[in-house]
Design an enzyme around this catalytic site. Sequence first.
Site, PDB file in Angstrom:
ATOM      1  N   ASP A 100       0.837  -1.210   0.000  1.00 30.21           N
ATOM      2  CA  ASP A 100       0.000   0.000   0.000  1.00 30.21           C
ATOM      3  C   ASP A 100       0.869   1.258   0.000  1.00 30.21           C
ATOM      4  O   ASP A 100       2.001   1.232   0.483  1.00 30.21           O
ATOM      5  CB  ASP A 100      -0.890  -0.035   1.254  1.00 30.21           C
ATOM      6  CG  ASP A 100      -2.054   0.933   1.157  1.00 30.21           C
ATOM      7  OD1 ASP A 100      -2.316   1.470   0.060  1.00 30.21           O
ATOM      8  OD2 ASP A 100      -2.704   1.155   2.191  1.00 30.21           O
ATOM      9  N   ASN A 119     -10.827  -2.965  -5.892  1.00 35.56           N
ATOM     10  CA  ASN A 119     -10.071  -1.933  -6.627  1.00 35.56           C
ATOM     11  C   ASN A 119     -10.728  -1.511  -7.949  1.00 35.56           C
ATOM     12  O   ASN A 119     -10.357  -0.490  -8.529  1.00 35.56           O
ATOM     13  CB  ASN A 119      -8.630  -2.388  -6.893  1.00 35.56           C
ATOM     14  CG  ASN A 119      -7.751  -2.336  -5.661  1.00 35.56           C
ATOM     15  OD1 ASN A 119      -6.802  -3.110  -5.527  1.00 35.56           O
ATOM     16  ND2 ASN A 119      -8.030  -1.433  -4.730  1.00 35.56           N
TER      17      ASN A 119
HETATM   18  C1  FPP Z   1      -2.233   0.193  -3.192  1.00 37.02           C
HETATM   19  O1  FPP Z   1      -1.671   1.490  -3.125  1.00 37.02           O
HETATM   20  C2  FPP Z   1      -1.694  -0.486  -4.325  1.00 37.02           C
HETATM   21  C3  FPP Z   1      -2.413  -1.055  -5.332  1.00 37.02           C
HETATM   22  C4  FPP Z   1      -3.884  -1.085  -5.368  1.00 37.02           C
HETATM   23  C5  FPP Z   1      -1.737  -1.651  -6.476  1.00 37.02           C
HETATM   24  C6  FPP Z   1      -0.559  -2.485  -6.124  1.00 37.02           C
HETATM   25  C7  FPP Z   1       0.272  -2.623  -7.315  1.00 37.02           C
HETATM   26  C8  FPP Z   1       1.610  -2.554  -7.337  1.00 37.02           C
HETATM   27  C9  FPP Z   1       2.486  -2.465  -6.159  1.00 37.02           C
HETATM   28  C10 FPP Z   1       2.347  -2.537  -8.582  1.00 37.02           C
HETATM   29  C11 FPP Z   1       2.178  -3.691  -9.453  1.00 37.02           C
HETATM   30  C12 FPP Z   1       2.467  -5.005  -8.880  1.00 37.02           C
HETATM   31  C13 FPP Z   1       2.843  -6.036  -9.647  1.00 37.02           C
HETATM   32  C14 FPP Z   1       2.966  -7.387  -9.108  1.00 37.02           C
HETATM   33  C15 FPP Z   1       3.151  -5.818 -11.049  1.00 37.02           C
HETATM   34  P1  FPP Z   1      -2.657   2.725  -3.233  1.00 37.02           P
HETATM   35  O2  FPP Z   1      -2.755   3.108  -4.645  1.00 37.02           O
HETATM   36  O3  FPP Z   1      -3.958   2.404  -2.593  1.00 37.02           O
HETATM   37  O4  FPP Z   1      -1.878   3.796  -2.430  1.00 37.02           O
HETATM   38  P2  FPP Z   1      -2.554   4.969  -1.576  1.00 37.02           P
HETATM   39  O5  FPP Z   1      -3.222   4.318  -0.408  1.00 37.02           O
HETATM   40  O6  FPP Z   1      -1.380   5.804  -1.192  1.00 37.02           O
HETATM   41  O7  FPP Z   1      -3.518   5.696  -2.468  1.00 37.02           O
END
Ligand code: FPP
Length: 254
Positions: free
Chosen positions: A32, A80
């Site tokens: 996250d 998501n």
């Molecule tokens: C949450 O951070 C992250 C995600 C919903 C996506 C996770 C994806 C990756 C780490 C990259 C791709 C992974 C692979 C395996 C290719 P957020 O966007 O909710 O962060 P925030 O809480 O700061 O908004």
Amino acid sequence: MSETAHFALEGNLMARPMLETLGPRHVAIIMDGNGRWATMRGRPRLFGHHAGARRVREVVEACPDYGVKYLTIFAFSTENWKRTQVEVAGLMSLFRRYIMKEMQAFVKENVRVRFIGDRPRLDAKLRALMDEAEDFTKHCTGVNLTIALNYGGRDEVARAAQRLAMDVKEGKLDPAEIDVETLPRYLDTCFLPDPDLVVRTSGEARISNFLLWQSAYAEYEFIDTLWPDFTPEELGRLCAAFGGRDRRYGAVKA
Ligand code: FPP
């Protein structure tokens, strides 16, 4: 589609020795903080997801150094889809490109890649790449990397219940025999041991529908680091801290 349509193996397999430790064998990570990491830099959220994706390989490659045999990462949840169309499309494109780009490196590092989650909602091209990646890495015997994509713990249990009910209907399973050993065999994670340690980055102390059944006895670490800043050294610190914990699984100390 042929087995190696998108990625072909070059060079030799690097079988890195797995350290035997008292640390966690299975670490699961809720990655996250990508969005905030990008916003802090005045960049769009997808910039953070790309930075987060670049972190994955070095963390996977560090696992043998800390005795971690299984690494499960939460890449996209069943919730998501509620994000903007731009972000969802960007993430799906990132996953496709990631699989095409990284699988050769994973094979060289002897990493077996598998996916959990509800696949039918994903687009056909991504599903084909996921199948191909699983096939391409299936001989690898080092770290087991499991990527949760369109995954939700409740959704997984509901899908397992559907399959279980189907087996009962077809006379393959006696309802009286269903117990805590039976149900996990119907979960997406049937090939995995339960996680020993679940880590969530970015300072949020929630589990957000991740591995609900499987984490019944896991230890949790909620750390402030945003995922794109997470390092192998931090994984090492978490594994070392885990080694000092007293896990009793509901029993009392002898
Ligand atoms: C949450 O951070 C992250 C995600 C919903 C996506 C996770 C994806 C990756 C780490 C990259 C791709 C992974 C692979 C395996 C290719 P957020 O966007 O909710 O962060 P925030 O809480 O700061 O908004």
